[in-house]
Write an enzyme that holds these catalytic residues in place. Structure first.
Site, PDB file in Angstrom:
ATOM      1  N   ALA A   1     -25.940 -41.970 -26.901  1.00  0.00           N
ATOM      2  CA  ALA A   1     -25.928 -40.566 -26.471  1.00  0.00           C
ATOM      3  C   ALA A   1     -24.617 -39.934 -26.922  1.00  0.00           C
ATOM      4  O   ALA A   1     -23.698 -40.639 -27.358  1.00  0.00           O
ATOM      5  CB  ALA A   1     -26.050 -40.464 -24.959  1.00  0.00           C
ATOM      6  N   LYS A   2     -24.535 -38.644 -26.859  1.00  0.00           N
ATOM      7  CA  LYS A   2     -23.259 -37.953 -27.090  1.00  0.00           C
ATOM      8  C   LYS A   2     -23.351 -36.592 -26.449  1.00  0.00           C
ATOM      9  O   LYS A   2     -24.435 -36.026 -26.311  1.00  0.00           O
ATOM     10  CB  LYS A   2     -23.000 -37.780 -28.594  1.00  0.00           C
ATOM     11  CG  LYS A   2     -21.546 -37.588 -28.929  1.00  0.00           C
ATOM     12  CD  LYS A   2     -20.838 -38.930 -28.989  1.00  0.00           C
ATOM     13  CE  LYS A   2     -19.422 -38.836 -29.462  1.00  0.00           C
ATOM     14  NZ  LYS A   2     -18.935 -40.168 -29.860  1.00  0.00           N
ATOM     15  N   GLY A   3     -22.191 -36.068 -26.056  1.00  0.00           N
ATOM     16  CA  GLY A   3     -22.162 -34.721 -25.495  1.00  0.00           C
ATOM     17  C   GLY A   3     -20.990 -33.957 -26.053  1.00  0.00           C
ATOM     18  O   GLY A   3     -20.087 -34.529 -26.673  1.00  0.00           O
TER      19      GLY A   3
END
Ligand code: GLU
Length: 420
Positions: free
Chosen positions: A107-109
């Site tokens: 994931a990444k934000g």
């Protein structure tokens, strides 16, 4: 920074993935689903600024894959953040976690913001509002953020607190890279830089290069580049160039990294540091210096086609995520430059994030020596696997890493089966 419209980082990732699938003789059906992130969330983040005005920032959290476990990856605050960049970074986390064989997906934000223009209070309010907005998809079993570009332990502490307030009890395992006092792990802060030094030593060993006689240039003086520079320096290696967003410093006889770190701590930048024999270089000039080892540890797309042609380093170790474009990668390979790819080279951070999460879930704590030796073991095991696959298939280390990662993720997907 070069705009992602010019070098599309997600397309970059897909191109490499297709090539890895070809080497594995996979059919398109085998990995088609992995070309699409499982979930992409875009949120508006309204913040009351100190002057009473409201500003609305755009935030993202992308979960690329949860096939091998909860989604895992950092959060970055940067004016260049956009959905495509976050998508690419989330997929790279899937491959990174698979390369080092820890039980996570990717994931990444990020928030599109220049955090240097915000006060501490504004930064905290923005972080808390962003956390509340993405909260429905977070959780220790679901998605676990961590620091990335321009975020740190304090930001992780606010995320942990905001999530915990909504739950009604402390949930340290929702985020990694936290302050030690609230469940952070010893060794986490240095882990990415430490991992970079471990794989640098290993590739040098395999190539019979004596690091004590080699010169190193490092682009980026943040948590990755700054730590790697310090650890190399402490080993007695000759770090001849370092840089940050404002430019770089060069001394062919070696820089005093301890001195520069002190200066950077006080001034917030290495710009303006002066000492005998030290000259200023631009970030591009740094990449082209006559050095043995180059460690790009800043942003994506720094080593472009044009730059790749003139690179003099024999070894590149990617401290950053995606610093080399696909076209540049081909040129480097043809020119005989050995490149240790991001999804292996900078995996030390997420490996110790994994240790932090395990400690949080079990409510036990390990000492720094245990953490560092387990980190080393995982980095060297993964290096060996990647190295052997690349030798067997006569491909680059990047392709070796992708083959290893894709195979692990596809196997997990096949065993689980397609729902419904
Ligand atoms: N942001 C780091 C990375 O790109 C660490 C991610 C994590 O620890 O979850 O690998």
């Amino acid at each position: 920074m070069i705009k992602s419209e010019v070098y599309d980082p997600y397309q970059n990732m897909l191109d490499v993935l297709d090539e890895a699938a070809r080497i594995l003789s996979y059919e398109p059906n085998d990995y088609l689903a992995l070309k699409y992130p499982e979930r992409e969330l875009t949120v508006a983040v309204p913040v009351e600024m100190d002057d009473g005005n409201i500003q609305v920032f755009t935030g993202y959290r992308v979960q690329h894959s949860s096939s091998r476990g909860p989604c895992k990856g950092g959060i970055r605050y940067h004016p260049g953040v956009d959905l495509n960049e976050v998508k690419a970074l989330s997929a790279w986390m899937t491959w990174k976690c698979a390369v080092v064989n820890i039980p996570y997906g990717g994931a990444k934000g990020g928030i599109r913001v220049d955090p240097s223009k915000l006060s501490q209070n504004e930064l905290e309010r923005m972080t808390r509002r962003y956390t509340a907005a993405i909260l429905p998809i977070l959780g220790p079993e679901r998605d676990i953020p961590a620091p990335d570009v321009n975020t740190n332990a304090s930001v992780m502490g606010w995320i942990m607190d905001t999530y915990s307030m909504f739950k009604g009890y402390a949930v340290p395992g929702v985020v990694t890279g936290k302050p030690i006092e609230i469940g952070g792990s010893l060794g986490r802060k240095e882990a990415t830089g430490r991992g970079v030094t471990i794989v640098t030593d290993e590739i040098a060993f395999r190539k019979s290069i004596d690091m004590q006689k080699s010169s190193i240039a490092i682009q980026g003086f943040g948590n990755v580049g700054g730590t790697a520079a310090r650890l190399f320096y402490e080993k007695g290696y000759r770090v001849v160039a370092v840089s940050d967003v404002n430019g770089g410093l060069y001394n062919p006889n070696g820089l005093n990294i301890a001195d520069i770190s002190n200066y950077a701590q006080q001034s917030g930048t290495i710009k303006g540091y002066s000492a005998k024999g030290v000259t200023e270089v631009t970030n591009n000039e740094l990449l082209l210096l006559p050095v043995d080892v180059l460690v790009p540890s800043a942003m994506e797309n720094q080593i472009t086609e044009e730059i790749a042609r003139d690179i003099k380093a024999k070894i590149i170790v990617e401290g950053a995520n995606g610093p080399t474009t696909v076209e540049a990668d081909k040129i480097l390979y043809e020119n005989g430059v050995t490149l240790v790819p991001d999804i292996l080279a900078n995996a030390g951070g997420v490996v110790v994030s994994y240790f932090e999460w395990v400690q949080n879930l079990q409510a036990i704590f390990w000492d720094e020596h245990e953490i560092n030796s387990m980190l080393k073991k995982i980095m060297l095991r993964s290096f060996d696997e990647v190295y052997n696959i690349s030798k067997q298939n006569n491909v680059s280390l990047r392709m070796g890493a992708y083959v290893l990662a894709l195979d692990r993720v596809v196997k997990a997907k096949k065993i689980r089966g397609m729902f419904p």
